[in-house]
Design a protein around this motif. Structure first.
Motif, PDB file in Angstrom:
ATOM      1  N   ASP A 134      46.201  47.550  28.219  1.00 47.67           N
ATOM      2  CA  ASP A 134      47.580  47.195  27.905  1.00 47.67           C
ATOM      3  C   ASP A 134      48.075  46.093  28.846  1.00 47.67           C
ATOM      4  OD1 ASP A 134      47.563  49.156  25.982  1.00 47.67           O
ATOM      5  OD2 ASP A 134      48.572  50.654  27.240  1.00 47.67           O
ATOM      6  N   THR A 135      48.978  45.258  28.351  1.00 51.86           N
ATOM      7  CA  THR A 135      49.485  44.128  29.125  1.00 51.86           C
ATOM      8  C   THR A 135      50.122  44.567  30.437  1.00 51.86           C
ATOM      9  OG1 THR A 135      49.857  42.814  27.127  1.00 51.86           O
ATOM     10  CG2 THR A 135      51.074  42.173  29.095  1.00 51.86           C
ATOM     11  N   ASP A 136      50.949  45.597  30.404  1.00 54.18           N
ATOM     12  CA  ASP A 136      51.616  46.052  31.625  1.00 54.18           C
ATOM     13  C   ASP A 136      50.605  46.524  32.673  1.00 54.18           C
ATOM     14  OD1 ASP A 136      54.055  45.464  30.538  1.00 54.18           O
ATOM     15  OD2 ASP A 136      54.553  47.534  29.992  1.00 54.18           O
ATOM     16  N   VAL A 137      49.554  47.163  32.207  1.00 52.51           N
ATOM     17  CA  VAL A 137      48.509  47.635  33.119  1.00 52.51           C
ATOM     18  C   VAL A 137      47.796  46.450  33.754  1.00 52.51           C
ATOM     19  CG1 VAL A 137      46.319  48.885  33.261  1.00 52.51           C
ATOM     20  CG2 VAL A 137      48.191  49.800  31.878  1.00 52.51           C
ATOM     21  N   ARG A 138      47.501  45.452  32.955  1.00 53.45           N
ATOM     22  CA  ARG A 138      46.824  44.264  33.468  1.00 53.45           C
ATOM     23  C   ARG A 138      47.679  43.543  34.501  1.00 53.45           C
ATOM     24  NH1 ARG A 138      45.226  40.822  28.344  1.00 53.45           N
ATOM     25  NH2 ARG A 138      44.183  39.545  29.940  1.00 53.45           N
ATOM     26  N   LEU A 139      48.972  43.394  34.213  1.00 56.45           N
ATOM     27  CA  LEU A 139      49.877  42.734  35.151  1.00 56.45           C
ATOM     28  C   LEU A 139      49.958  43.501  36.467  1.00 56.45           C
ATOM     29  CD1 LEU A 139      52.774  41.662  32.777  1.00 56.45           C
ATOM     30  CD2 LEU A 139      51.233  40.131  34.015  1.00 56.45           C
ATOM     31  N   GLU A 140      50.017  44.810  36.377  1.00 56.41           N
ATOM     32  CA  GLU A 140      50.081  45.628  37.593  1.00 56.41           C
ATOM     33  C   GLU A 140      48.827  45.437  38.443  1.00 56.41           C
ATOM     34  OE1 GLU A 140      50.445  50.361  38.845  1.00 56.41           O
ATOM     35  OE2 GLU A 140      50.874  49.720  36.782  1.00 56.41           O
ATOM     36  N   ARG A 141      47.681  45.379  37.785  1.00 57.34           N
ATOM     37  CA  ARG A 141      46.432  45.181  38.530  1.00 57.34           C
ATOM     38  C   ARG A 141      46.394  43.812  39.191  1.00 57.34           C
ATOM     39  NH1 ARG A 141      42.746  47.561  33.599  1.00 57.34           N
ATOM     40  NH2 ARG A 141      43.004  49.783  34.087  1.00 57.34           N
ATOM     41  N   ASP A 167      36.922  40.086  16.907  1.00 55.78           N
ATOM     42  CA  ASP A 167      35.827  39.557  16.113  1.00 55.78           C
ATOM     43  C   ASP A 167      34.539  39.405  16.916  1.00 55.78           C
ATOM     44  OD1 ASP A 167      36.940  37.510  17.647  1.00 55.78           O
ATOM     45  OD2 ASP A 167      36.367  35.940  16.228  1.00 55.78           O
ATOM     46  N   LEU A 168      34.647  39.407  18.255  1.00 53.77           N
ATOM     47  CA  LEU A 168      33.471  39.322  19.108  1.00 53.77           C
ATOM     48  C   LEU A 168      32.857  40.679  19.401  1.00 53.77           C
ATOM     49  CD1 LEU A 168      34.599  36.846  21.920  1.00 53.77           C
ATOM     50  CD2 LEU A 168      33.065  36.357  20.023  1.00 53.77           C
ATOM     51  N   ALA A 169      33.655  41.740  19.250  1.00 50.12           N
ATOM     52  CA  ALA A 169      33.311  43.032  19.830  1.00 50.12           C
ATOM     53  C   ALA A 169      32.357  43.843  18.957  1.00 50.12           C
ATOM     54  CB  ALA A 169      34.574  43.839  20.090  1.00 50.12           C
ATOM     55  N   ASP A 170      31.151  44.059  19.474  1.00 47.95           N
ATOM     56  CA  ASP A 170      30.269  45.069  18.880  1.00 47.95           C
ATOM     57  C   ASP A 170      30.697  46.451  19.354  1.00 47.95           C
ATOM     58  OD1 ASP A 170      28.098  43.340  17.564  1.00 47.95           O
ATOM     59  OD2 ASP A 170      28.168  42.534  19.593  1.00 47.95           O
ATOM     60  N   ALA A 171      31.260  46.505  20.547  1.00 47.92           N
ATOM     61  CA  ALA A 171      31.836  47.744  21.073  1.00 47.92           C
ATOM     62  C   ALA A 171      33.092  47.382  21.854  1.00 47.92           C
ATOM     63  CB  ALA A 171      30.835  48.457  21.978  1.00 47.92           C
ATOM     64  N   TRP A 172      34.155  48.143  21.642  1.00 48.60           N
ATOM     65  CA  TRP A 172      35.440  47.908  22.320  1.00 48.60           C
ATOM     66  C   TRP A 172      35.755  49.139  23.162  1.00 48.60           C
ATOM     67  CZ3 TRP A 172      39.044  43.743  21.616  1.00 48.60           C
ATOM     68  CH2 TRP A 172      40.256  43.911  22.304  1.00 48.60           C
ATOM     69  N   LEU A 173      35.995  48.919  24.468  1.00 48.34           N
ATOM     70  CA  LEU A 173      36.326  50.008  25.371  1.00 48.34           C
ATOM     71  C   LEU A 173      37.725  49.794  25.914  1.00 48.34           C
ATOM     72  CD1 LEU A 173      32.983  50.195  27.424  1.00 48.34           C
ATOM     73  CD2 LEU A 173      33.566  51.358  25.285  1.00 48.34           C
ATOM     74  N   ASP A 174      38.552  50.843  25.895  1.00 51.37           N
ATOM     75  CA  ASP A 174      39.922  50.731  26.378  1.00 51.37           C
ATOM     76  C   ASP A 174      40.001  51.194  27.827  1.00 51.37           C
ATOM     77  OD1 ASP A 174      42.888  50.376  25.804  1.00 51.37           O
ATOM     78  OD2 ASP A 174      42.810  52.418  26.602  1.00 51.37           O
ATOM     79  N   ASN A 175      40.519  50.342  28.681  1.00 51.51           N
ATOM     80  CA  ASN A 175      40.620  50.665  30.106  1.00 51.51           C
ATOM     81  C   ASN A 175      42.078  50.642  30.558  1.00 51.51           C
ATOM     82  OD1 ASN A 175      39.729  51.301  32.704  1.00 51.51           O
ATOM     83  ND2 ASN A 175      39.536  49.152  33.289  1.00 51.51           N
ATOM     84  N   SER A 176      42.952  51.222  29.733  1.00 49.22           N
ATOM     85  CA  SER A 176      44.369  51.300  30.096  1.00 49.22           C
ATOM     86  C   SER A 176      44.667  52.518  30.959  1.00 49.22           C
ATOM     87  CB  SER A 176      45.236  51.351  28.839  1.00 49.22           C
ATOM     88  OG  SER A 176      45.072  50.192  28.066  1.00 49.22           O
ATOM     89  N   GLY A 177      43.735  53.471  31.001  1.00 47.87           N
ATOM     90  CA  GLY A 177      43.986  54.716  31.723  1.00 47.87           C
ATOM     91  C   GLY A 177      43.267  54.782  33.053  1.00 47.87           C
TER      92      GLY A 177
END
Length: 276
Positions: A134-141, A167-177
């Protein structure tokens, strides 16, 4: 050797994901680390930078922070820098990867790369793993790394929007948590896809994998990989591709295909795709 491109926007946690993959046994090449050596004192790239931005090079040393402030606020300047560093970076990276492959030191190699979306090599690996957050998580980091909010937003805005990486992703991993959530996703990806894919490539035969037909986007990515390695393929539907000319075995292996019965089969265990 199974080759993975690990990518995602700034602040999504690519390094964390790379570390978790390394714990599972992958060799990890961080492209930014290779790129930093390209601007070491005495290199041709450093000389070129000094000719364009003389203020950031003193006594042969590049002031990387000063250079970053220039290029991350100016798309034209960033393109100039990329034109100097990217070809040299990939040449150096390829030498490392070829060494790992020749020595047998790695069954799975991961390239951690920030700017895959705009690269002509975006389908040069067997799989693209995209990390999102998530954008807010990225900004905080990023603020935690010492950037101001405006600096962080400027760097994020200089990259392709996260939603457009799908369109690039063969696998998408969420790292918001928390890191445990990402670790679980990495573990599942390794066990269900990466390890069996690597085993299929090593055996030169598809011995692990599901028999489902691929989705259109999955076929498109496979066709793009074949094209990158000089093979023109046509989608015939129902999980079948045809090549318009005789195919080279080394190129097919680089695109993820192994010999099958009267055809070639995609070694990716996630779905079944043949090439004849």
């Amino acid at each position: 050797m199974l080759l993975i491109s690990l990518t995602g926007g700034i602040g999504v946690g690519k390094s964390t994901a790379a570390s978790l993959l390394k714990q599972r046994g992958a060799q990890v090449l961080v492209l930014d680390e290779v790129a930093r050596t390209i601007l070491d004192p005495g290199t041709s790239a450093t000389w070129e930078v000094s000719q364009i931005w003389p203020s950031v090079v003193r006594d042969g040393l590049v002031d990387r922070a000063a250079l970053a402030k220039i290029v991350f606020g100016d798309p034209k300047a960033l393109a100039q820098l990329n034109a100097i560093t990217h070809p040299r970076t990939w040449q150096a990276a390829e030498r490392i990867l070829e060494g790992w492959d020749a020595s047998g030191d790695a069954e799975v190699a991961v390239i951690e790369i920030a700017i895959l979306a705009n690269s002509p090599r975006k389908f040069s690996s067997h799989l693209n793993v995209v990390i999102g957050a998530d954008t807010d998580v990225r900004l905080e980091r990023l603020e935690g790394r010492g950037l101001t909010r405006d600096e962080a937003l400027a760097r994020m805005n200089n990259q392709r929007p996260q939603a457009e990486l799908a369109d690039l992703a063969d696998a998408w991993l969420d790292n918001s948590g928390v890191i445990g959530d990402l670790a679980t996703q990495i573990s599942q990806l390794w066990e269900n896809r990466l390890a069996p894919y690597a085993a299929n490539l090593a055996a030169h035969k598809r011995i692990h994998g599901l028999d489902r037909h691929p989705e259109p986007a999955e076929v498109q990515r496979c066709v793009a990989r074949l094209k990158y390695y000089g093979i023109q393929a046509k989608d015939e539907g129902s999980g079948n591709l045809t090549a318009s000319q005789p195919t080279d075995g080394r190129a097919l292996s680089a695109a993820g295909f192994v010999p099958g019965e009267g055809c070639f089969e995609l070694a990716d265990p996630a779905y079944q795709l043949t090439l004849s």
